[in-house]
Design an enzyme around this catalytic site. Structure first.
Site, PDB file in Angstrom:
ATOM      1  N   CYS A  90      -0.808   5.030 -20.177  1.00  0.00           N
ATOM      2  CA  CYS A  90      -0.750   6.429 -20.657  1.00  0.00           C
ATOM      3  C   CYS A  90      -0.665   6.518 -22.180  1.00  0.00           C
ATOM      4  CB  CYS A  90       0.383   7.192 -19.975  1.00  0.00           C
ATOM      5  SG  CYS A  90       2.050   6.630 -20.361  1.00  0.00           S
ATOM      6  N   HIS A 102       6.134   9.176 -19.394  1.00  0.00           N
ATOM      7  CA  HIS A 102       4.702   9.405 -19.204  1.00  0.00           C
ATOM      8  C   HIS A 102       4.195  10.478 -20.167  1.00  0.00           C
ATOM      9  CE1 HIS A 102       0.965   9.122 -17.026  1.00  0.00           C
ATOM     10  NE2 HIS A 102       0.932  10.422 -16.856  1.00  0.00           N
ATOM     11  N   HIS A 104      -4.906  12.507 -18.981  1.00  0.00           N
ATOM     12  CA  HIS A 104      -3.938  11.403 -19.032  1.00  0.00           C
ATOM     13  C   HIS A 104      -4.451  10.206 -18.233  1.00  0.00           C
ATOM     14  CE1 HIS A 104      -1.648  11.927 -14.965  1.00  0.00           C
ATOM     15  NE2 HIS A 104      -2.859  12.417 -14.853  1.00  0.00           N
TER      16      HIS A 104
END
Length: 341
Positions: free
Chosen positions: A257, A305, A317
């Protein structure tokens, strides 16, 4: 996680058959029965949980790796300095050698004896003055060499400390890597326990869920409201759509990520820190109501995240192991914060 159904107890006839087939002495059932295989839905939930649990250690691993690279750079620089200082010491040694030999040859006799032996007192006085200068030069050179020698020793000690720190970070990185790999291995084992048909059912269910949530991971060109630098960032990110998530990766074929966020902003000439936490700490915070395309979105908390806002209530993402880079609704995960590089 779903509940397990208790299996029906086997009949006595069945127990007897099993006992005879195995050459068993007793016909009574053993205490431990094989646990029933988890259902497809249970496997899916367990796998999702394991993948999610792996994201935290992944970011910790990234931070340790960054620290390791910094330490390695410091060690390399220190070793260069050490080599230069060693060369300086060697050069000073070479200068001192002839001076010491000269003093030994001319300065070993007592001054009064030299004067007595000298036929010309003026010659002696001139020689004595020269020796004095030689002695002063030698003393200066010795002092310089001692100073360099001290610097050399300090540099060696500094390198030793850096090497110890480097060894420690390598050990930490290996432990975090093992932690991530353990979770991914468990997830793979669970997936491998499914039949081909079950795997297909699970993937179809995942695709249905993604479609219902408005998730898109097919290659596309960004045509949202971004402009200028943010458009460059999102053009790059959209060119990565469909590429796989891979923990610890920063591209170009796969990303985790924070790896995707960092690479996208780098395409616009902006250098960001490596991890989710570092990006969060370094960025200027913006309210959810003030979001602009290109802003970094943090879900769950400040270190787990992240992705980037693309406009129109959506974000891009790199999700987790087993999935590809995708566009999702901003609120498909618990929104935590946003920052602007």
């Amino acid at each position: 996680m779903g509940t397990h159904r208790r299996p029906k107890p086997p009949s006595r006839a069945r127990i007897a058959t099993i006992g005879m087939a195995a050459g068993a002495v007793s016909l009574l059932p053993t205490q431990s029965q094989a646990a029933p295989k988890p259902t497809v839905d249970e496997v899916r939930k367990q796998v999702e949980k394991l993948y999610e649990e792996a994201t935290g250690p992944t970011e910790e691993y990234n931070a340790i790796r960054e620290q390791q690279e910094k330490l390695q750079g410091e060690v390399d620089s220190a070793q260069d300095r050490l080599a230069r200082k060693q060369q300086e010491v060697n050069e000073l040694r070479e200068k001192i050698g002839p001076l010491a030999a000269s003093q030994y040859r001319s300065g070993g006799i007592d001054a009064s004896v030299q004067l007595f032996l000298s036929g010309e007192p003026d010659d002696y006085l001139e020689q004595a003055e020269m020796l004095d200068r030689t002695s002063n030069r030698q003393a200066d050179a010795l002092r310089a060499m001692q100073a360099k020698q001290r610097e050399l020793t300090q540099e060696r000690q500094a390198i030793q400390k850096r090497l110890e720190d480097l060894k420690e970070t390598r050990t930490k990185a290996a432990k975090k890597k093992d932690e991530v790999q353990e979770k991914l291995t468990k997830a793979r084992k669970l997936l491998n326990s499914l039949t081909t048909a079950q795997r297909a059912r699970m993937e179809a269910a995942q695709e249905q869920d993604d479609a219902a949530a408005g998730v898109s991971d097919s290659a596309a060109t960004y045509n949202g409201p971004a402009s200028g630098r943010a458009k460059t960032v999102l053009d790059f990110a959209y060119a990565q759509l469909g590429k796989p998530y891979e923990w610890g990766s920063t591209g170009p074929n796969s990303y985790d990520c924070s790896g995707l966020v960092g690479a996208s902003w780098r395409a616009a000439g902006v250098s960001l820190p490596r991890t989710v936490k570092q990006m969060y700490d370094a960025g200027r915070k913006v309210a959810k109501s003030d979001l602009q395309p290109g802003d970094i979105i943090y879900w769950y908390n400040d270190n787990q995240h992240n992705g980037m806002y693309v406009g129109n209530g959506k974000a891009i993402h790199a999700p987790r192991t087993g999935k590809n880079i995708e566009v999702v609704p901003l609120d498909s995960m618990p929104f935590f914060a946003a920052s602007r590089p």
